[in-house]
Motif scaffolding. Sequence first.
Motif: not given
Length: 313
Positions: A270-276
């Motif tokens: 799954t490709i998503a921007c991490p919260p950090q």
Amino acid sequence: MVVATQVNPIRMEKIREVDIPVIDLSCSRSKVAKLIVKACEEYGFFKVINHGISHHIIKEMEDESFEFFYKPLPEKELVGSANPFGYGSKNIGLSGDTGELEYLLLPTNQNAIAQTSKFRCVVSSYVKSVRELACEILELIAKGLGVPHSLFSHLVRHFDSDSLLRLNHYPPVTHSFHHGDIGFGEHSDPQIITLLRSNDAPGLQISLRNGLWLPVSPDPHAFCVNIGDILQAMTNGRFISVRHRAMANLLPNQSRLSMVFFGAPPPEATIACPPQLLKRNKPIYKTFTWSEYKSHTYAHRLGETRLDHFKIT
Ligand SMILES: C=C1C[C@]23C[C@@]1(O)CC[C@H]2[C@@]12CC[C@H](O)[C@@](C)(C(=O)O1)[C@H]2[C@@H]3C(=O)O
Ligand SMILES: O=C(O)CCC(=O)C(=O)O
Ligand SMILES: [Fe+2]
């Protein structure tokens, strides 16, 4: 009396000379991590030197590649035509793109490179070294961004990683095409990160933010690193997936060979921007799998800006 001052209507602007960042991997890790992040933000592109891959491994891969490309056409065609893997000439992908090159596109998983011939052994050791270098660079990026060490590298180290090796041969100029022809048209690479090594022939160019094309000087001792679409998505657009192209041979009687490793995630990742990395910003891209992204990519033309399709509107 008022004296009119003559204004020169033509303003000459000096085009600033741009130096592509060349990063020495033998320097301190924290310094290198910062420099890499800066290069990824400004250009999405940099060169690495003192990368630790032995000259012998690179030379063997180059020799085997030339040996393959210098074979008669029917022999090269025996490996099967690129669909997507195999030998291709002038046609790139399945959507009608063309270029003045021939190439071999290979999967990199261990089953695919069963070591039964000299060629496969050489590919296997080259891939092992270049994959490790790609992962080290991804770990330096993670350090520079302050995210977990293996956030990006575990995708490329994964057993099912969809990474590829592409060998591109741009033959010497002949009467049938001309100086300035396109070898490999403008595009961004869809994967996470690309490591390209070429022989001493020029051709690669990158697109700058102002739209100018910047020639990348060849350096057989360096690897060119470019950020792919997936890393642009995972950094919420902070890193640039650089658009680049290769001109057909610019110098007469010179063959250009590029050996390109594309570090990719496994299909179901799954490709998503991490919260950090989002901090207080909203995500600009939808969440998707590599498999979804790849299907979209392969159904479209080389020069398309594929990430736009995954933007949150
Ligand atoms: C025209 C195409 C060739 C390509 C698949 C595509 O439909 C669009 C992306 C192209 C590209 C560019 C980077 C790599 O060289 C490549 C292997 C990739 O993953 O995406 C090629 C694809 C290809 O040659 O099959
Ligand atoms: O050969 C080159 O310099 C560029 C090749 C490239 O961009 C690619 O294979 O995706
Ligand atoms: Fe590329």
